[in-house]
Write a protein that holds these residues in place. Structure first.
Motif, short mmCIF file in Angstrom:
data_model
loop_
_atom_site.label_atom_id
_atom_site.label_comp_id
_atom_site.label_asym_id
_atom_site.label_seq_id
_atom_site.Cartn_x
_atom_site.Cartn_y
_atom_site.Cartn_z
N LEU A 135 0.66 -1.30 -0.08
CA LEU A 135 -0.07 -0.01 -0.14
C LEU A 135 0.83 1.27 -0.02
N GLY A 136 0.49 2.26 -0.82
CA GLY A 136 1.15 3.37 -1.02
C GLY A 136 0.38 4.69 -0.73
N LYS A 137 0.18 5.53 -1.85
CA LYS A 137 -0.52 6.71 -1.70
C LYS A 137 -1.86 6.49 -0.97
N THR A 138 -2.00 7.30 0.23
CA THR A 138 -3.47 7.22 0.82
C THR A 138 -4.13 8.73 1.08
N TYR A 139 -5.35 8.70 0.76
CA TYR A 139 -5.83 9.94 0.86
C TYR A 139 -7.09 9.79 1.88
N LYS A 140 -7.06 11.01 2.68
CA LYS A 140 -7.97 10.56 4.06
C LYS A 140 -8.91 11.88 4.10
N TYR A 141 -10.30 11.42 4.26
CA TYR A 141 -11.25 12.53 4.23
C TYR A 141 -12.03 12.57 5.77
N TYR A 142 -11.96 13.27 6.43
CA TYR A 142 -12.58 13.01 7.69
C TYR A 142 -13.40 14.38 8.08
N LEU A 143 -14.31 13.96 9.20
CA LEU A 143 -15.46 15.20 9.89
C LEU A 143 -14.90 14.94 11.34
N ASN A 144 -14.74 16.07 12.19
CA ASN A 144 -14.36 16.31 13.20
C ASN A 144 -15.35 16.76 14.29
N SER A 145 -15.70 16.53 15.60
CA SER A 145 -16.49 17.17 16.56
C SER A 145 -15.59 17.36 17.59
N LEU A 146 -15.42 18.19 18.37
CA LEU A 146 -14.55 18.56 19.55
C LEU A 146 -15.27 19.31 20.63
N ILE A 147 -15.07 19.14 21.91
CA ILE A 147 -15.43 19.99 23.10
C ILE A 147 -14.36 20.78 23.57
N ARG A 148 -14.37 21.78 23.97
CA ARG A 148 -13.13 22.64 24.32
C ARG A 148 -13.28 22.73 25.95
N PHE A 149 -12.80 21.94 26.64
CA PHE A 149 -12.68 21.88 28.01
C PHE A 149 -12.23 23.27 28.74
N SER A 150 -10.88 23.82 27.98
CA SER A 150 -10.40 24.97 28.63
C SER A 150 -9.78 25.32 27.26
N SER A 151 -9.12 26.60 27.55
CA SER A 151 -8.16 27.36 26.44
C SER A 151 -7.08 26.68 26.21
N ALA A 152 -6.70 25.56 26.85
CA ALA A 152 -5.45 24.79 26.58
C ALA A 152 -5.85 23.19 26.26
N PHE A 153 -7.19 22.61 26.39
CA PHE A 153 -7.35 21.23 26.22
C PHE A 153 -8.46 21.04 25.62
N ASN A 154 -8.66 20.29 24.45
CA ASN A 154 -9.73 19.94 23.74
C ASN A 154 -9.79 18.37 23.55
N ALA A 155 -10.86 17.56 23.41
CA ALA A 155 -10.74 16.09 23.00
C ALA A 155 -12.27 16.05 22.15
N GLY A 156 -12.10 15.18 21.31
CA GLY A 156 -13.15 15.00 20.17
C GLY A 156 -13.49 13.61 19.73
#
Length: 249
Positions: A135-156
């Motif tokens: 396997l060689g060239k790989t193209y990735k398409y994605y959707l993100n959804s995240l919550i900001r717990f603070s100005s320094a830390f996110n998770a999603g």
């Protein structure tokens, strides 16, 4: 006439004294309502940001090369780099912030051989009983959804669809193999990620970050004309450590 004016002034004075508290409460309520509306409007503003990151990801068991004593060969054999760009839209409501966005990633995995074995079968006028995928060239398409717990830390959470292109080699035990090039495989998967922003370069509008991803994808389709002999499906991993920066937001 003077008495009427005097009585009128007296009535106005008494009315002001009697209704002053109610008027004050009414005005205070309207003022607070306007303040709350303004605050709600300010908190519900949306922001856009663009982000770039590069990740060092595990190839996983399916796509890793053989074990080596050379550290460089070991890293190349076990890991690969992926470059990604993301566009995010940030929402705030009731002092809580969250983002949704889309992303695109590119990698040249340069995998080890992913093998499958099968009974002797005639393929393209060639008798074969096992095959290997690079396997060689790989193209990735994605959707993100995240919550900001603070100005320094996110998770999603993230959901991805990927296309990987590679070479299939078909073998038997006595003659040279034949190969099929540019065979596409489609993958669908999901995962978790955690972002940490250690500091911000406000003057440059840059926000560097470190990100950990636990993400994978499963093969769901192949363009190979001999897909039927591939009883095993490829697992593709995006799990790894990423560094990047965002602009805006």
């Amino acid at each position: 006439m003077n008495k009427k004016v005097l009585w009128g002034l007296l009535i106005l004075l008494l009315s002001a004294l009697l209704f002053s508290d109610e008027l004050q409460e009414s005005l205070s309520g309207d003022t607070l309502l306007n303040i709350e509306k303004d605050s709600l409007y300010a908190n519900n503003k949306t922001h856009f940001s663009i982000s770039y990151n590069i990740g060092l990801c595990s190839k996983g068991n399916d796509l890793s090369s053989g074990i080596s004593d050379d550290i460089v060969s070991l890293v190349i054999g076990r890991f690969y780099l992926i470059n990604s760009v993301e566009l995010l839209k940030s929402f705030s409501y009731n002092k809580k912030s969250f983002d949704v966005g889309i992303g695109f990633g590119y990698a040249n995995i340069q995998s080890g051989s992913f093998d499958t074995h099968f009974k002797d079968t005639i393929l393209n006028n060639f008798s074969s009983n096992w095959a290997g995928l690079l396997l060689g060239k790989t193209y990735k398409y994605y959707l993100n959804s995240l919550i900001r717990f603070s100005s320094a830390f996110n998770a999603g959470l993230t959901v991805n669809y990927s296309q990987g292109y590679g070479i299939e080699n078909y073998y038997n035990n006595s003659t040279s193999p034949f190969e099929l090039q540019n065979i596409r495989r489609d993958f669908i998967g999901t995962g978790l990620f955690f972002q940490w922003f250690p500091f911000s370069l406000n003057k440059l509008f840059l926000n560097p970050y470190l990100m950990i991803k636990l993400e994978g994808a499963k093969e769901v389709n192949s363009s190979s004309p001999y897909e039927a002999v591939w009883s095993k499906k490829v697992n593709l991993w995006f799990t790894g450590v990423y560094v990047g920066f965002s602009i805006g937001n």
